[in-house]
Design an enzyme around this catalytic site. Sequence first.
Site, PDB file in Angstrom:
ATOM      1  N   ARG A 194       0.847  -1.192   0.000  1.00 32.53           N
ATOM      2  CA  ARG A 194       0.000   0.000   0.000  1.00 32.53           C
ATOM      3  C   ARG A 194       0.883   1.242   0.000  1.00 32.53           C
ATOM      4  NH1 ARG A 194      -3.470  -2.787  -1.601  1.00 32.53           N
ATOM      5  NH2 ARG A 194      -5.486  -3.268  -0.654  1.00 32.53           N
TER       6      ARG A 194
ATOM      7  N   HIS B  61      -0.779   0.046  -9.829  1.00 31.96           N
ATOM      8  CA  HIS B  61      -1.443  -0.892  -8.904  1.00 31.96           C
ATOM      9  C   HIS B  61      -1.931  -2.138  -9.672  1.00 31.96           C
ATOM     10  CE1 HIS B  61      -3.762  -1.184  -4.878  1.00 31.96           C
ATOM     11  NE2 HIS B  61      -3.627  -2.379  -5.398  1.00 31.96           N
TER      12      HIS B  61
HETATM   13  P1  NDP Z   1      -1.696 -11.685   4.715  1.00 31.60           P
HETATM   14  O1  NDP Z   1      -2.679 -11.122   5.688  1.00 31.60           O
HETATM   15  O2  NDP Z   1      -1.863 -13.083   4.258  1.00 31.60           O
HETATM   16  O3  NDP Z   1      -0.213 -11.547   5.312  1.00 31.60           O
HETATM   17  C1  NDP Z   1       0.214 -10.440   6.031  1.00 31.60           C
HETATM   18  C2  NDP Z   1       1.625 -10.687   6.566  1.00 31.60           C
HETATM   19  O4  NDP Z   1       2.093  -9.483   7.176  1.00 31.60           O
HETATM   20  C3  NDP Z   1       1.678 -11.774   7.638  1.00 31.60           C
HETATM   21  O5  NDP Z   1       2.850 -12.545   7.503  1.00 31.60           O
HETATM   22  C4  NDP Z   1       1.755 -10.963   8.934  1.00 31.60           C
HETATM   23  O6  NDP Z   1       2.437 -11.612   9.999  1.00 31.60           O
HETATM   24  C5  NDP Z   1       2.564  -9.765   8.488  1.00 31.60           C
HETATM   25  N1  NDP Z   1       2.336  -8.613   9.367  1.00 31.60           N
HETATM   26  C6  NDP Z   1       1.169  -7.957   9.616  1.00 31.60           C
HETATM   27  N2  NDP Z   1       1.369  -6.952  10.490  1.00 31.60           N
HETATM   28  C7  NDP Z   1       2.690  -6.980  10.797  1.00 31.60           C
HETATM   29  C8  NDP Z   1       3.496  -6.205  11.654  1.00 31.60           C
HETATM   30  N3  NDP Z   1       3.004  -5.187  12.386  1.00 31.60           N
HETATM   31  N4  NDP Z   1       4.821  -6.515  11.745  1.00 31.60           N
HETATM   32  C9  NDP Z   1       5.336  -7.544  11.042  1.00 31.60           C
HETATM   33  N5  NDP Z   1       4.605  -8.321  10.197  1.00 31.60           N
HETATM   34  C10 NDP Z   1       3.304  -8.033  10.088  1.00 31.60           C
HETATM   35  O7  NDP Z   1      -1.713 -10.696   3.474  1.00 31.60           O
HETATM   36  P2  NDP Z   1      -1.437 -11.007   1.933  1.00 31.60           P
HETATM   37  O8  NDP Z   1      -0.089 -11.643   1.827  1.00 31.60           O
HETATM   38  O9  NDP Z   1      -2.565 -11.702   1.295  1.00 31.60           O
HETATM   39  O10 NDP Z   1      -1.413  -9.522   1.327  1.00 31.60           O
HETATM   40  C11 NDP Z   1      -0.520  -8.536   1.820  1.00 31.60           C
HETATM   41  C12 NDP Z   1      -0.922  -7.162   1.302  1.00 31.60           C
HETATM   42  O11 NDP Z   1      -0.614  -7.045  -0.086  1.00 31.60           O
HETATM   43  C13 NDP Z   1      -2.422  -6.846   1.359  1.00 31.60           C
HETATM   44  O12 NDP Z   1      -2.804  -6.442   2.667  1.00 31.60           O
HETATM   45  C14 NDP Z   1      -2.552  -5.723   0.344  1.00 31.60           C
HETATM   46  O13 NDP Z   1      -2.355  -4.473   0.974  1.00 31.60           O
HETATM   47  C15 NDP Z   1      -1.390  -5.967  -0.618  1.00 31.60           C
HETATM   48  N6  NDP Z   1      -1.856  -6.347  -1.965  1.00 31.60           N
HETATM   49  C16 NDP Z   1      -1.465  -5.584  -3.031  1.00 31.60           C
HETATM   50  C17 NDP Z   1      -1.866  -5.926  -4.303  1.00 31.60           C
HETATM   51  C18 NDP Z   1      -1.411  -5.139  -5.476  1.00 31.60           C
HETATM   52  O14 NDP Z   1      -1.863  -5.396  -6.606  1.00 31.60           O
HETATM   53  N7  NDP Z   1      -0.491  -4.214  -5.331  1.00 31.60           N
HETATM   54  C19 NDP Z   1      -2.723  -7.085  -4.557  1.00 31.60           C
HETATM   55  C20 NDP Z   1      -3.050  -7.831  -3.375  1.00 31.60           C
HETATM   56  C21 NDP Z   1      -2.636  -7.454  -2.127  1.00 31.60           C
HETATM   57  P3  NDP Z   1       1.851 -12.976  10.655  1.00 31.60           P
HETATM   58  O15 NDP Z   1       1.969 -14.026   9.582  1.00 31.60           O
HETATM   59  O16 NDP Z   1       2.771 -13.227  11.787  1.00 31.60           O
HETATM   60  O17 NDP Z   1       0.426 -12.677  11.031  1.00 31.60           O
HETATM   61  C1  OXD Z   2      -5.774  -6.104  -3.034  1.00 31.91           C
HETATM   62  C2  OXD Z   2      -5.364  -5.156  -4.027  1.00 31.91           C
HETATM   63  O1  OXD Z   2      -5.687  -5.790  -1.855  1.00 31.91           O
HETATM   64  O2  OXD Z   2      -5.769  -5.293  -5.178  1.00 31.91           O
HETATM   65  O3  OXD Z   2      -6.190  -7.215  -3.398  1.00 31.91           O
HETATM   66  O4  OXD Z   2      -4.571  -4.235  -3.741  1.00 31.91           O
END
Ligand code: NDP
Ligand code: OXD
Length: 312
Positions: free
Chosen positions: A227, A275
């Site tokens: 993000r 994006h």
């Molecule tokens: P998940 O919820 O599956 O994974 C999130 C990860 O972040 C987990 O490993 C979690 O740790 C870690 N995390 C969360 N908070 C913290 C913190 N404070 N400190 C350290 N680690 C932290 O998310 P996804 O992998 O599915 O997606 C990640 C992000 O990618 C989405 O939230 C979205 O914003 C972005 N995205 C962007 C897209 C694009 O096209 N640019 C498309 C899709 C998603 P733990 O495993 O220990 O809980």
């Molecule tokens: C998502 C994105 O969060 O598209 O899936 O950014």
Amino acid sequence: MLTSPSMKITFCCTDTKPDLWLSGLQAALPQAEVSLWQPGTPPADHAVVWAPPQQFFDEQTQLKGVFNIGAGVDALLKLRLPPGALVVRLDDAGMSVQMAEYVCHAVIRYFREFEGYALDAKNGKWAYRKSPQRDDFSVGVMGLGVLGERVAKSLRAFEFPVNGWSRSAKTIEGVQSFCGEAQFNEFLSKSQVLVNLLPLTPDTQDLLNRTTLSQLKPGAFVINVARGAHLVEDDLLALLNEGHLAGATLDVFRVEPLPPEHPFWRHPKITVTPHTSARTLRETSIAQIVGKILALEQGAPIAGIVDAVRGY
Ligand code: NDP
Ligand code: OXD
């Protein structure tokens, strides 16, 4: 019959053409009543949403499930949601392979200096460039969830040293796990490339700033695919201009679309994409959401339920 004849699904997705979503949902749930939400739509049982207005939730107070057609729920969690509704994010649904392609491409383009070769080719110049030692070229992946884990494993397939940082410790073959605030600085100091795949939460907003980015190895490269609000944009620009960072590939921005006058567009060390690193795939997403609606209706467990307190 798999669903109750009276089950109602409403669709409210900003910036998304509704027709194929509505027909796809209806075809997969023939017994349900699927409709495009507009003010005054009668209460539904489940909603399929992306960036709905607050008015949507103020009216749709009886929702059991709110299915986000993305992985990130940061925008959704800013709204007042119906107290009884489960918020469910897309769980991969074809996004992790796209994210792995995007990140591996960006990392390899930097590692192999393909941008430099492209410039040379324009000038008719035949010259070899020396890639860094692979063993010294550590990639740090922030966030080892659905997308981050896939990205980390894909980078390992190219034999890069890969470190990951998450809230809880992970066991992923070949990937060194760092977790929590206590291990953040050590994680940063090992990274030649930093890939951000964290969810946007109060804990992670502005996390990529002068202090943290300064801890990366000199000449480091930043890839932000999570993000825009994770990154303090002026701090990135300053560190690029001062030479501490070598470049950045950015897919997400504080303001989207990125305004035409924004300095990122013309910065020689920044690559901008709109994006698009992992797009929502409509048919795969509909199949996943419908499967989860049916499971919920039968009282079965589902994956991808968001913890609103944690923020992801
Ligand atoms: P998940 O919820 O599956 O994974 C999130 C990860 O972040 C987990 O490993 C979690 O740790 C870690 N995390 C969360 N908070 C913290 C913190 N404070 N400190 C350290 N680690 C932290 O998310 P996804 O992998 O599915 O997606 C990640 C992000 O990618 C989405 O939230 C979205 O914003 C972005 N995205 C962007 C897209 C694009 O096209 N640019 C498309 C899709 C998603 P733990 O495993 O220990 O809980
Ligand atoms: C998502 C994105 O969060 O598209 O899936 O950014």
